[in-house]
Structures are given as structure tokens and as C-alpha cells.
Scaffold this motif. Structure first.
Motif, PDB file in Angstrom:
ATOM      1  N   TYR A  81       0.798  -1.218   0.000  1.00  0.00           N
ATOM      2  CA  TYR A  81       0.000   0.000   0.000  1.00  0.00           C
ATOM      3  C   TYR A  81       0.837   1.278   0.000  1.00  0.00           C
ATOM      4  CZ  TYR A  81      -4.277  -2.680   0.530  1.00  0.00           C
ATOM      5  OH  TYR A  81      -5.331  -3.536   0.300  1.00  0.00           O
ATOM      6  N   VAL A  82       1.867   1.337   0.805  1.00  0.00           N
ATOM      7  CA  VAL A  82       2.743   2.512   0.833  1.00  0.00           C
ATOM      8  C   VAL A  82       4.181   2.026   0.720  1.00  0.00           C
ATOM      9  CG1 VAL A  82       3.437   4.601   2.070  1.00  0.00           C
ATOM     10  CG2 VAL A  82       1.097   3.726   2.331  1.00  0.00           C
ATOM     11  N   PHE A  92       1.640   5.776  -2.780  1.00  0.00           N
ATOM     12  CA  PHE A  92       0.475   5.326  -2.012  1.00  0.00           C
ATOM     13  C   PHE A  92      -0.492   4.663  -2.991  1.00  0.00           C
ATOM     14  CE2 PHE A  92       2.500   8.304   0.648  1.00  0.00           C
ATOM     15  CZ  PHE A  92       1.986   8.265   1.930  1.00  0.00           C
ATOM     16  N   ASN A  93      -0.679   3.355  -2.873  1.00  0.00           N
ATOM     17  CA  ASN A  93      -1.563   2.591  -3.755  1.00  0.00           C
ATOM     18  C   ASN A  93      -2.921   2.355  -3.101  1.00  0.00           C
ATOM     19  OD1 ASN A  93       0.438   2.130  -5.791  1.00  0.00           O
ATOM     20  ND2 ASN A  93       1.328   0.517  -4.521  1.00  0.00           N
ATOM     21  N   ILE A  94      -3.958   2.330  -3.930  1.00  0.00           N
ATOM     22  CA  ILE A  94      -5.281   1.956  -3.438  1.00  0.00           C
ATOM     23  C   ILE A  94      -6.015   1.220  -4.554  1.00  0.00           C
ATOM     24  CG2 ILE A  94      -6.636   4.005  -4.111  1.00  0.00           C
ATOM     25  CD1 ILE A  94      -7.713   3.963  -1.144  1.00  0.00           C
ATOM     26  N   TYR A 134       5.359  20.123   0.164  1.00  0.00           N
ATOM     27  CA  TYR A 134       5.682  18.836  -0.439  1.00  0.00           C
ATOM     28  C   TYR A 134       5.331  18.892  -1.920  1.00  0.00           C
ATOM     29  CZ  TYR A 134       0.688  18.251   0.728  1.00  0.00           C
ATOM     30  OH  TYR A 134      -0.670  18.434   0.886  1.00  0.00           O
ATOM     31  N   GLU A 135       5.885  17.953  -2.674  1.00  0.00           N
ATOM     32  CA  GLU A 135       5.553  17.815  -4.083  1.00  0.00           C
ATOM     33  C   GLU A 135       4.686  16.572  -4.262  1.00  0.00           C
ATOM     34  OE1 GLU A 135       9.701  19.971  -5.504  1.00  0.00           O
ATOM     35  OE2 GLU A 135       9.371  17.852  -5.998  1.00  0.00           O
ATOM     36  N   MET A 136       3.767  16.635  -5.194  1.00  0.00           N
ATOM     37  CA  MET A 136       2.745  15.595  -5.339  1.00  0.00           C
ATOM     38  C   MET A 136       2.479  15.331  -6.814  1.00  0.00           C
ATOM     39  SD  MET A 136      -1.086  15.757  -3.633  1.00  0.00           S
ATOM     40  CE  MET A 136      -1.625  17.163  -4.612  1.00  0.00           C
ATOM     41  N   PHE A 137       2.248  14.057  -7.140  1.00  0.00           N
ATOM     42  CA  PHE A 137       1.935  13.636  -8.508  1.00  0.00           C
ATOM     43  C   PHE A 137       0.606  12.893  -8.490  1.00  0.00           C
ATOM     44  CE2 PHE A 137       1.838  10.816 -12.107  1.00  0.00           C
ATOM     45  CZ  PHE A 137       2.573  11.415 -13.117  1.00  0.00           C
ATOM     46  N   ASP A 269      -8.723   1.625  -9.363  1.00  0.00           N
ATOM     47  CA  ASP A 269      -7.386   1.318  -8.872  1.00  0.00           C
ATOM     48  C   ASP A 269      -6.502   2.513  -9.232  1.00  0.00           C
ATOM     49  OD1 ASP A 269      -8.481  -1.179  -8.398  1.00  0.00           O
ATOM     50  OD2 ASP A 269      -7.232  -2.236  -9.854  1.00  0.00           O
ATOM     51  N   THR A 270      -5.806   3.062  -8.249  1.00  0.00           N
ATOM     52  CA  THR A 270      -5.015   4.256  -8.539  1.00  0.00           C
ATOM     53  C   THR A 270      -3.891   4.399  -7.518  1.00  0.00           C
ATOM     54  OG1 THR A 270      -5.171   6.619  -9.075  1.00  0.00           O
ATOM     55  CG2 THR A 270      -6.499   5.831  -7.211  1.00  0.00           C
ATOM     56  N   TYR A 271      -3.229   5.544  -7.547  1.00  0.00           N
ATOM     57  CA  TYR A 271      -2.096   5.789  -6.667  1.00  0.00           C
ATOM     58  C   TYR A 271      -1.877   7.286  -6.542  1.00  0.00           C
ATOM     59  CZ  TYR A 271       0.465   6.625 -11.016  1.00  0.00           C
ATOM     60  OH  TYR A 271       0.862   7.119 -12.230  1.00  0.00           O
ATOM     61  N   LEU A 272      -0.993   7.665  -5.625  1.00  0.00           N
ATOM     62  CA  LEU A 272      -0.622   9.054  -5.396  1.00  0.00           C
ATOM     63  C   LEU A 272       0.844   9.055  -4.970  1.00  0.00           C
ATOM     64  CD1 LEU A 272      -1.708  11.997  -5.171  1.00  0.00           C
ATOM     65  CD2 LEU A 272      -2.433  11.444  -2.836  1.00  0.00           C
ATOM     66  N   LEU A 273       1.621   9.994  -5.505  1.00  0.00           N
ATOM     67  CA  LEU A 273       3.049  10.075  -5.203  1.00  0.00           C
ATOM     68  C   LEU A 273       3.361  11.346  -4.429  1.00  0.00           C
ATOM     69  CD1 LEU A 273       4.552   9.141  -8.715  1.00  0.00           C
ATOM     70  CD2 LEU A 273       3.750   7.586  -6.918  1.00  0.00           C
ATOM     71  N   PHE A 274       4.319  11.243  -3.475  1.00  0.00           N
ATOM     72  CA  PHE A 274       4.780  12.391  -2.702  1.00  0.00           C
ATOM     73  C   PHE A 274       6.302  12.381  -2.611  1.00  0.00           C
ATOM     74  CE2 PHE A 274       0.560  11.513  -0.848  1.00  0.00           C
ATOM     75  CZ  PHE A 274      -0.018  12.777  -0.893  1.00  0.00           C
TER      76      PHE A 274
END
Length: 282
Positions: A81-82, A92-94, A134-137, A269-274
Motif C-alpha cells: 500500500y505505501v 500510495f496505492n489503493i 511537499y511535491e505531489m503527482f 485502482d489508482t495511486y498518489l506520489l509524494f
């Protein structure tokens, strides 16, 4: 189990093109920010403050956080997950079939909580002013929703109070939005809000300034790109913001926390990057 899609390649031409396109738009300013004023970046304010949290994903890993909240019912022990990805950022996966143990099956969660530097918890308390950046994608598969989708929130550990401040992905009809909100205030008003579409598939910068307290202050700057020269997509500030420490502390959380009661086409199904987390106390 299908693999989640990787982030799109970030070529120099693509990033510069996205920044140039954003620069021609008109920033939206809400709250008490004076129209036409040039915002002081959180990074510049932090330079004159005490830098207390600056984790390195490659060496600190998940020890940069107090904990991870994901698959708390243990339904998918095979999923990651992380994780630290590429040595320089957190992923961060979900999955759309994830369910949190709260809410009776109506929500899902992949979040980190808190800030830890050198083994010690960094705490934001009443009367203190903090800058977080922070930076985020955000990929195309991460949608704004008609119900709640928080990708940042602050809470108080002692009573699980809040959320007090949130960064939300919203939807009104076909329009998706990125919204910084004083969530614990009456009506959960926007501090700043802008269109989500131009901010996807690239690294962007989020800069917060908080004064902690029952009548605190909050400001948010979203930059369409990275670095102090990146154009401002939206900015705003607000006074009389409810974010007390409850005789404990305000704790930030990052990740994806969303209702699954939105349209199924938005729960993918997706994700987020930091990356490049920073927290400074004035």
C-alpha cells in the motif's frame, strides 16, 4: 490481481510545456489574500524558520511517519500500500475493492500519519505557526468525486478529532476540483479551489501555512510545477480557522481517504506520489 499503472514519464519538454500552459491561466484567490498580491512561498518562509521534518525516502523509509493506515482489516495481505519508489518518493496505492474498518464498508483508506524525524515525533501545538510543503503527482486514474476524497488532512490523535484542514478532490457534474478546505469550520469552506485537470500527470507543489488554535489561521499555495519559480495555480488564506491541538497536537496525514459511494467510474485502482516533504516552525 492487476498491477497499478506506473506514472507517466516526466520529460523536460512535457513539464516545461505544462508549466507554460498553466502560466496563462488566471489564479483563483479566496479567503483574505489581497487581490494581485504575490504570495511568499512556504519554502522561503521555511528558510527563516526551524526546519524540523525533512525525511529522505531512501534512508528513512516509512519511519518518516508515525504509522500507516491501510487494509486495517487484513483483507489483502499480498498488496503493497505505501512504498518507497525510485529511491526519492513515496507511492500510495489503493484498489477499488479496498474497504476501511470504519464507516460500515462505505470508505477506503491508504494514508500515512504524523511526522517523525530522527525517531522523534514532530508535533504542531496551539499558538505555533508552521509551514508544510511537499511535491505531489496525481495520475489520470485519481478522480475527483461527488462524496469525500481527502488527499491531505489534519487531526488530533488524543480524540481522533477532525479532520480540521483537508485537501480534497471534488466533483460537480463533469468538473473536477482540487480544494483546500477549513473542514471543521461551519460549512467546511474553501480556503482555495481550482480545476483539477491541469494539475494531473506532473509533479506539483503544495505549500501550507498554519497557526494552530481554536481561532487559528490557514493558507495554501498550489504551484503548477516544482521550484520557487513554478507558476501559482491557486492561492488563498483564511482566519478564524478551527484547528486546536486539544491539549495534544495537530497531526497531518497524507494519502487517499475516500468514500466509495460516489459513481463507480470515479472509484478506480489508482495511486498518489509524494516527495520533498518539509515542515518548519516559525
Amino acid at each position: 490481481m492487476a498491477e497499478l499503472p506506473p506514472p507517466h514519464p516526466l520529460s523536460r519538454r512535457r513539464v516545461l510545456g505544462s508549466m507554460a500552459a498553466a502560466a496563462v491561466g488566471t489564479p483563483i484567490a479566496l479567503g483574505q489574500l489581497t487581490s494581485g498580491a504575490t504570495p511568499a512561498s512556504a519554502a522561503s518562509r521555511a528558510a527563516a524558520a526551524q526546519l524540523l521534518w525533512h525525511p529522505d525516502p531512501s534512508s528513512d523509509g516509512l519511519k518518516a511517519f508515525e504509522g500507516i493506515e491501510a487494509d486495517r482489516g487484513g483483507d489483502h495481505p499480498d498488496r503493497k500500500y505505501v512504498i518507497v519508489e525510485g529511491g526519492d518518493h513515496y507511492r500510495f496505492n489503493i484498489w477499488k475493492d479496498d474497504r476501511d474498518t470504519t464507516g460500515g464498508g462505505d470508505r477506503q483508506r491508504t494514508e500515512s500519519k504524523g511526522m517523525v524525524q530522527g525517531g522523534s515525533t514532530v508535533k504542531m501545538r496551539d499558538g505555533e505557526t508552521w509551514s508544510l510543503s511537499y511535491e505531489m503527482f496525481m495520475p489520470t486514474s485519481l478522480h475527483g468525486t461527488s462524496k469525500f476524497t481527502h488527499i491531505f488532512q489534519t487531526k488530533t490523535p488524543v480524540d481522533n478529532g477532525g479532520p480540521y484542514i483537508t485537501l480534497d478532490l471534488g466533483r460537480s457534474g463533469s468538473t473536477e476540483t482540487l480544494r483546500a478546505r477549513a473542514y471543521a469550520n461551519s460549512g467546511s469552506p474553501d480556503i482555495a479551489s481550482t480545476s483539477l485537470a491541469p494539475l494531473r500527470n506532473k509533479w506539483i507543489t503544495i505549500e501550507w501555512t498554519f497557526t494552530i488554535g481554536s481561532n487559528g489561521k490557514a493558507a495554501c499555495v498550489v504551484r503548477n510545477g516544482t521550484g520557487s519559480g513554478a507558476p501559482v495555480a491557486v492561492q488563498g488564506s483564511m482566519s478564524n480557522v478551527k484547528m486546536p491541538d486539544q491539549d495534544d497536537y495537530q497531526r497531518p496525514k497524507w494519502g487517499i481517504y475516500r468514500s466509495v459511494e460516489s459513481a463507480s467510474s470515479d472509484i478506480l485502482d489508482t495511486y498518489l506520489l509524494f516527495r520533498n516533504f518539509r515542515a518548519s516552525k516559525a
